[in-house]
Design a protein around this motif. Structure first.
Motif, short mmCIF file in Angstrom:
data_model
loop_
_atom_site.label_atom_id
_atom_site.label_comp_id
_atom_site.label_asym_id
_atom_site.label_seq_id
_atom_site.Cartn_x
_atom_site.Cartn_y
_atom_site.Cartn_z
N ILE A 51 4.35 7.33 2.96
CA ILE A 51 3.04 7.87 3.34
C ILE A 51 1.94 6.91 2.92
O ILE A 51 1.03 6.61 3.69
N TYR A 52 2.01 6.41 1.69
CA TYR A 52 1.01 5.47 1.20
C TYR A 52 0.99 4.21 2.06
O TYR A 52 -0.07 3.73 2.46
N GLN A 53 2.16 3.67 2.37
CA GLN A 53 2.23 2.44 3.18
C GLN A 53 1.66 2.67 4.56
O GLN A 53 0.92 1.84 5.08
N LEU A 54 1.97 3.80 5.17
CA LEU A 54 1.45 4.09 6.51
C LEU A 54 -0.07 4.28 6.50
O LEU A 54 -0.75 3.89 7.43
N LYS A 55 -0.60 4.88 5.43
CA LYS A 55 -2.04 5.08 5.34
C LYS A 55 -2.79 3.79 5.06
O LYS A 55 -3.88 3.55 5.57
N MET A 56 -2.21 2.94 4.24
CA MET A 56 -2.94 1.77 3.74
C MET A 56 -2.60 0.45 4.45
O MET A 56 -3.23 -0.55 4.18
N ARG A 57 -1.66 0.45 5.36
CA ARG A 57 -1.22 -0.82 5.93
C ARG A 57 -2.29 -1.52 6.76
O ARG A 57 -2.28 -2.73 6.89
N GLN A 58 -3.25 -0.79 7.31
CA GLN A 58 -4.31 -1.39 8.10
C GLN A 58 -5.56 -1.72 7.26
O GLN A 58 -6.49 -2.32 7.76
N GLU A 59 -5.54 -1.29 6.01
CA GLU A 59 -6.69 -1.52 5.13
C GLU A 59 -6.62 -2.92 4.49
O GLU A 59 -5.56 -3.52 4.42
N GLU A 62 -7.95 -5.09 -0.99
CA GLU A 62 -8.83 -4.63 -2.07
C GLU A 62 -9.41 -3.24 -1.81
O GLU A 62 -10.19 -2.73 -2.60
N ALA A 63 -9.00 -2.60 -0.72
CA ALA A 63 -9.51 -1.27 -0.39
C ALA A 63 -9.04 -0.24 -1.42
O ALA A 63 -7.94 -0.34 -1.95
N MET A 64 -9.90 0.72 -1.68
CA MET A 64 -9.58 1.75 -2.66
C MET A 64 -8.63 2.78 -2.05
O MET A 64 -8.71 3.09 -0.87
N ILE A 65 -7.76 3.31 -2.88
CA ILE A 65 -6.83 4.35 -2.46
C ILE A 65 -7.65 5.57 -2.04
O ILE A 65 -8.54 5.99 -2.77
#
Length: 88
Positions: A51-59, A62-65
């Motif tokens: 879930i984390y990888q899918l949410k953050m892969r386009q960020e 240095e983007a915040m969680i």
């Protein structure tokens, strides 16, 4: 895994999987784990990591969680006053 976690994972997985329609589910999961830097067995991949990888892969790196961004305060004084319950 709770039902809401399965729903969230499937919702996030759909657009990613549509980018790679020739892959089967286990290949998609292995690719996501590899992108996240996971080196273990595919059976050890957690739903949280996917879930984390899918949410953050386009960020940006240095983007915040997202879960932490809502609690972030612009300055230390405000954060301290909120933590002590002086301001809301």
């Amino acid at each position: 895994m709770a039902e809401h976690r399965i729903t969230e994972l499937l919702t996030l997985l759909r657009p990613y999987w549509q980018q790679y329609p020739d892959l089967n589910l286990s290949s998609v999961l292995a690719q996501l784990a590899s992108e996240a830097g996971f080196q273990g067995s595919l059976a050890e991949v957690s739903d949280d990591m996917l879930i984390y990888q899918l949410k953050m892969r386009q960020e940006k790196p240095e983007a915040m969680i997202p879960g932490l961004a809502k609690d972030c305060e612009p300055d230390f004084k405000t954060a301290l006053l909120k933590a002590r319950g002086i301001i809301k």
